[in-house]
Write an enzyme that holds these catalytic residues in place. Structure first.
Site, PDB file in Angstrom:
ATOM      1  N   TYR A 143      -2.471  -1.364  10.272  1.00 55.79           N
ATOM      2  CA  TYR A 143      -2.253  -1.583   8.855  1.00 55.79           C
ATOM      3  C   TYR A 143      -0.975  -0.724   8.538  1.00 55.79           C
ATOM      4  CZ  TYR A 143      -3.928  -1.013   3.841  1.00 55.79           C
ATOM      5  OH  TYR A 143      -4.213  -1.118   2.586  1.00 55.79           O
ATOM      6  N   SER A 198       0.778  -1.146   0.023  1.00 57.83           N
ATOM      7  CA  SER A 198      -0.003  -0.069  -0.095  1.00 57.83           C
ATOM      8  C   SER A 198       0.729   1.100  -0.168  1.00 57.83           C
ATOM      9  CB  SER A 198      -0.830  -0.108   1.199  1.00 57.83           C
ATOM     10  OG  SER A 198      -1.503   1.258   1.338  1.00 57.83           O
TER      11      SER A 198
END
Ligand code: NAD
Length: 260
Positions: free
Chosen positions: A155, A142
């Protein structure tokens, strides 16, 4: 281009994973789907993919939070489809809270799915890729694998770790025909991101359209979402011979997010 190759795409019942499974099938690869969802809908998804591209499509319901199931996904694909040449670690989860309020069980679940599952599938698939001297491992990290945002401790930590794992595997396979790279998307409008937009709209009592605009203007200089098809096309490229010397890269596709 990928005729006779077999791909495992984790978390491919939805969003980016499904798009990548489609992209690889369109190039002729047989695909093992994985992920949660309604059994009948997943069966239909597999049948449609198989009919559209004339490839074999299987489904394995492994819960990637469980190490034994992650390994079983690779074992069963090898049994059913004959081999694993392409491994796309895509399954992922998000949870948003300040670090001191972050539920411990959410931290553990996100570490298990976003990070540890990549280790377990790579560990299980690599020996056969090395023995044939060809393989492609693609980890979906990401923009949050490169930079941080508030309230996303698990995350951001796991996505940074996935970029690190990618580099280690790339170095350990550097003299072989196996490559390992990471894709670092910005915002892609999938169920994972739609939930964050909806939560933001509800919390700040604004419309969903306004929440979407704020999300994009906060991070994407381009003010546009990345599309699932753009991520899938990059994954297909990473499987090509042209990408044979891309090793340990973390490739950004993020509307300019991490260029700032
Ligand atoms: P999504 O929620 O649409 O899909 C996630 C998939 O993972 C689903 O198929 C789900 O069933 C599966 N999954 C979740 N937990 C699982 C588990 N324990 N075992 C097996 N499967 C599981 O999400 P998405 O947006 O398509 O995200 C896919 C990947 O891309 C994730 O790793 C995510 O972090 C990453 N990513 C997404 C964006 C974005 O903007 N959407 C941006 C950057 C990175």
């Amino acid at each position: 281009m990928l005729k006779d190759k077999v791909a495992v795409v984790t978390g491919s019942t939805s969003g980016i994973g499904l798009g990548i499974a489609r992209g690889l099938a369109a190039e002729g690869a047989a695909v093992m789907l994985n992920g949660f969802g309604d059994a009948a809908q997943i069966r239909k998804l597999g049948a449609d993919l198989s009919a559209e591209f004339g490839v074999r499509v299987g489904y394995h319901p492994a819960d990637l939070a469980k190490p034994a199931e992650a390994a079983a996904l690779i074992e069963q694909t090898t049994e059913e489809l004959g081999r694993v040449d392409l491994l796309v670690n895509n399954a992922g989860m998000q949870y948003v809270a300040p670090v001191e309020q972050f539920p411990v069980e959410k931290w553990d679940a996100i570490v298990a799915v976003n990070l540890s599952a990549c280790f377990h599938t790579i560990r299980a698939a690599l020996p056969q890729m090395k023995s044939r001297n060809w393989g492609r491992i693609i980890n979906i990290a990401s923009a949050h694998g490169l930079v941080a945002s508030v309230n996303k401790a698990a995350y951001v930590a796991t996505k940074h770790a996935v970029v690190g794992l990618t580099k280690v595997v790339a170095l350990e396979t550097a003299t072989t025909g196996v490559t390992c790279n990471a894709i670092c998307p910005g915002w892609v409008r999938t169920p994972l991101v739609q939930k964050q937009i909806d939560d933001w709209a509800a919390r700040d009592r604004i419309s969903v359209a306004e929440a979407k605009d704020r999300l994009l203007s906060e991070k994407h200089p381009s003010r546009e979402f990345v599309t699932i098809e753009q991520i899938a096309a990059l994954a297909v490229f990473l499987c090509s011979d042209a990408a044979a010397q891309m090793r340990g890269s973390a490739v950004s596709v993020d509307g300019g997010w991490t260029a700032q």
